[in-house]
Design a protein around this motif. Structure first.
Motif, PDB file in Angstrom:
ATOM      1  N   TYR A  29       6.021   5.435  -4.872  1.00  0.00           N
ATOM      2  CA  TYR A  29       4.852   5.067  -5.670  1.00  0.00           C
ATOM      3  C   TYR A  29       3.764   6.129  -5.659  1.00  0.00           C
ATOM      4  O   TYR A  29       2.597   5.830  -5.775  1.00  0.00           O
ATOM      5  CB  TYR A  29       4.282   3.743  -5.192  1.00  0.00           C
ATOM      6  CG  TYR A  29       5.245   2.595  -5.321  1.00  0.00           C
ATOM      7  CD1 TYR A  29       6.027   2.450  -6.463  1.00  0.00           C
ATOM      8  CD2 TYR A  29       5.389   1.665  -4.317  1.00  0.00           C
ATOM      9  CE1 TYR A  29       6.917   1.402  -6.582  1.00  0.00           C
ATOM     10  CE2 TYR A  29       6.267   0.606  -4.434  1.00  0.00           C
ATOM     11  CZ  TYR A  29       7.033   0.480  -5.573  1.00  0.00           C
ATOM     12  OH  TYR A  29       7.900  -0.563  -5.700  1.00  0.00           O
TER      13      TYR A  29
ATOM     14  N   LYS B  23       8.054   3.541 -15.541  1.00  0.00           N
ATOM     15  CA  LYS B  23       8.092   2.836 -16.820  1.00  0.00           C
ATOM     16  C   LYS B  23       6.829   1.990 -17.019  1.00  0.00           C
ATOM     17  O   LYS B  23       6.275   1.941 -18.110  1.00  0.00           O
ATOM     18  CB  LYS B  23       9.331   1.939 -16.875  1.00  0.00           C
ATOM     19  CG  LYS B  23       9.688   1.461 -18.265  1.00  0.00           C
ATOM     20  CD  LYS B  23      10.893   0.542 -18.252  1.00  0.00           C
ATOM     21  CE  LYS B  23      12.169   1.304 -18.009  1.00  0.00           C
ATOM     22  NZ  LYS B  23      13.362   0.452 -18.147  1.00  0.00           N
ATOM     23  N   GLU B  24       6.356   1.348 -15.948  1.00  0.00           N
ATOM     24  CA  GLU B  24       5.221   0.443 -16.067  1.00  0.00           C
ATOM     25  C   GLU B  24       3.869   1.134 -15.931  1.00  0.00           C
ATOM     26  O   GLU B  24       2.891   0.702 -16.538  1.00  0.00           O
ATOM     27  CB  GLU B  24       5.339  -0.669 -15.024  1.00  0.00           C
ATOM     28  CG  GLU B  24       6.489  -1.612 -15.291  1.00  0.00           C
ATOM     29  CD  GLU B  24       6.655  -2.673 -14.223  1.00  0.00           C
ATOM     30  OE1 GLU B  24       5.860  -2.689 -13.254  1.00  0.00           O
ATOM     31  OE2 GLU B  24       7.581  -3.484 -14.351  1.00  0.00           O
ATOM     32  N   HIS B  25       3.782   2.185 -15.112  1.00  0.00           N
ATOM     33  CA  HIS B  25       2.474   2.775 -14.801  1.00  0.00           C
ATOM     34  C   HIS B  25       2.278   4.192 -15.329  1.00  0.00           C
ATOM     35  O   HIS B  25       1.148   4.671 -15.392  1.00  0.00           O
ATOM     36  CB  HIS B  25       2.241   2.764 -13.287  1.00  0.00           C
ATOM     37  CG  HIS B  25       2.253   1.387 -12.709  1.00  0.00           C
ATOM     38  ND1 HIS B  25       1.206   0.499 -12.858  1.00  0.00           N
ATOM     39  CD2 HIS B  25       3.204   0.709 -12.013  1.00  0.00           C
ATOM     40  CE1 HIS B  25       1.489  -0.640 -12.270  1.00  0.00           C
ATOM     41  NE2 HIS B  25       2.706  -0.548 -11.747  1.00  0.00           N
ATOM     42  N   HIS B  26       3.345   4.886 -15.659  1.00  0.00           N
ATOM     43  CA  HIS B  26       3.261   6.250 -16.187  1.00  0.00           C
ATOM     44  C   HIS B  26       4.233   6.371 -17.360  1.00  0.00           C
ATOM     45  O   HIS B  26       5.182   7.161 -17.314  1.00  0.00           O
ATOM     46  CB  HIS B  26       3.605   7.273 -15.096  1.00  0.00           C
ATOM     47  CG  HIS B  26       2.656   7.242 -13.946  1.00  0.00           C
ATOM     48  ND1 HIS B  26       1.412   7.807 -14.010  1.00  0.00           N
ATOM     49  CD2 HIS B  26       2.770   6.701 -12.714  1.00  0.00           C
ATOM     50  CE1 HIS B  26       0.792   7.621 -12.846  1.00  0.00           C
ATOM     51  NE2 HIS B  26       1.593   6.944 -12.058  1.00  0.00           N
ATOM     52  N   HIS B  27       3.974   5.582 -18.385  1.00  0.00           N
ATOM     53  CA  HIS B  27       4.920   5.478 -19.494  1.00  0.00           C
ATOM     54  C   HIS B  27       5.138   6.810 -20.207  1.00  0.00           C
ATOM     55  O   HIS B  27       6.260   7.128 -20.604  1.00  0.00           O
ATOM     56  CB  HIS B  27       4.484   4.401 -20.485  1.00  0.00           C
ATOM     57  CG  HIS B  27       5.517   4.077 -21.505  1.00  0.00           C
ATOM     58  ND1 HIS B  27       6.666   3.391 -21.190  1.00  0.00           N
ATOM     59  CD2 HIS B  27       5.605   4.377 -22.811  1.00  0.00           C
ATOM     60  CE1 HIS B  27       7.410   3.276 -22.268  1.00  0.00           C
ATOM     61  NE2 HIS B  27       6.792   3.861 -23.277  1.00  0.00           N
TER      62      HIS B  27
ATOM     63  N   TYR C  52       7.412   8.914 -18.049  1.00  0.00           N
ATOM     64  CA  TYR C  52       8.745   8.314 -18.111  1.00  0.00           C
ATOM     65  C   TYR C  52       9.454   8.700 -19.402  1.00  0.00           C
ATOM     66  O   TYR C  52      10.602   9.154 -19.390  1.00  0.00           O
ATOM     67  CB  TYR C  52       8.640   6.789 -17.982  1.00  0.00           C
ATOM     68  CG  TYR C  52       9.942   6.072 -18.206  1.00  0.00           C
ATOM     69  CD1 TYR C  52      10.876   5.964 -17.183  1.00  0.00           C
ATOM     70  CD2 TYR C  52      10.265   5.524 -19.445  1.00  0.00           C
ATOM     71  CE1 TYR C  52      12.089   5.320 -17.381  1.00  0.00           C
ATOM     72  CE2 TYR C  52      11.460   4.880 -19.654  1.00  0.00           C
ATOM     73  CZ  TYR C  52      12.373   4.782 -18.619  1.00  0.00           C
ATOM     74  OH  TYR C  52      13.568   4.147 -18.827  1.00  0.00           O
TER      75      TYR C  52
ATOM     76  N   GLN D  14      12.008   4.155 -11.036  1.00  0.00           N
ATOM     77  CA  GLN D  14      12.170   4.023 -12.480  1.00  0.00           C
ATOM     78  C   GLN D  14      11.233   2.949 -13.028  1.00  0.00           C
ATOM     79  O   GLN D  14      10.534   3.158 -14.024  1.00  0.00           O
ATOM     80  CB  GLN D  14      13.621   3.692 -12.824  1.00  0.00           C
ATOM     81  CG  GLN D  14      13.880   3.584 -14.305  1.00  0.00           C
ATOM     82  CD  GLN D  14      15.334   3.286 -14.611  1.00  0.00           C
ATOM     83  OE1 GLN D  14      16.048   2.681 -13.808  1.00  0.00           O
ATOM     84  NE2 GLN D  14      15.791   3.714 -15.762  1.00  0.00           N
ATOM     85  N   THR D  15      11.197   1.811 -12.384  1.00  0.00           N
ATOM     86  CA  THR D  15      10.317   0.722 -12.807  1.00  0.00           C
ATOM     87  C   THR D  15       8.855   1.136 -12.719  1.00  0.00           C
ATOM     88  O   THR D  15       8.061   0.863 -13.620  1.00  0.00           O
ATOM     89  CB  THR D  15      10.573  -0.536 -11.951  1.00  0.00           C
ATOM     90  OG1 THR D  15      11.942  -0.907 -12.082  1.00  0.00           O
ATOM     91  CG2 THR D  15       9.685  -1.687 -12.387  1.00  0.00           C
ATOM     92  N   PHE D  16       8.493   1.816 -11.634  1.00  0.00           N
ATOM     93  CA  PHE D  16       7.118   2.286 -11.446  1.00  0.00           C
ATOM     94  C   PHE D  16       6.709   3.238 -12.573  1.00  0.00           C
ATOM     95  O   PHE D  16       5.642   3.092 -13.161  1.00  0.00           O
ATOM     96  CB  PHE D  16       6.983   2.977 -10.088  1.00  0.00           C
ATOM     97  CG  PHE D  16       5.665   3.656  -9.872  1.00  0.00           C
ATOM     98  CD1 PHE D  16       4.512   2.916  -9.659  1.00  0.00           C
ATOM     99  CD2 PHE D  16       5.573   5.035  -9.881  1.00  0.00           C
ATOM    100  CE1 PHE D  16       3.292   3.543  -9.464  1.00  0.00           C
ATOM    101  CE2 PHE D  16       4.355   5.669  -9.688  1.00  0.00           C
ATOM    102  CZ  PHE D  16       3.207   4.915  -9.482  1.00  0.00           C
TER     103      PHE D  16
END
Length: 120
Positions: free
Chosen positions: A119, A42-46, A49, A38-40
């Protein structure tokens, strides 16, 4: 018009809202790998997401990633333990050596799982 129901979250009452076409789903609890995914996203493929979140595909995806990563980690650790002869006998004879070996195998398996599943 349907009557609204609420749930208490701390000092606040939050309405139980459901998007059209969705049944009220049970709460999905995510593990370590689901939260990392989820964090990945949100931060790298907004964009991905946000799209998954708005279409209701995010939580099932995160749950699937979490389960898949946990299963692969468990399987890899078990295989490495078997290949190295780390078993209950070692655990009885030398607990610290057993813990050290299992922790090492777990770290190795997690490194692979994070790279290949979480990832990607």
């Amino acid at each position: 018009m349907a009557e609204l129901t609420y749930r208490k979250n701390g000092d606040y009452l939050i309405p139980n809202l459901v998007m059209d076409g969705e049944e009220e789903a049970e709460e999905i609890l995510l593990g370590k790998y689901g939260l990392l995914r989820q964090t990945f996203l949100k931060e790298h493929h907004h964009g991905t997401y946000t799209s998954m979140l708005l279409t209701g595909r995010l939580m099932p995806h995160l749950k699937q990633i979490d389960e898949q990563a946990q299963e692969q980690t468990d399987q890899m650790v078990a295989t490495m333990m078997k290949q190295s002869g780390v078993d209950e006998g070692l655990k009885e004879r030398d607990q610290m050596a057993w813990v050290q070996a299992v922790n090492s195998f777990t770290a190795q398996a997690e490194e692979v799982v994070l790279k290949e599943i979480v990832y990607r």
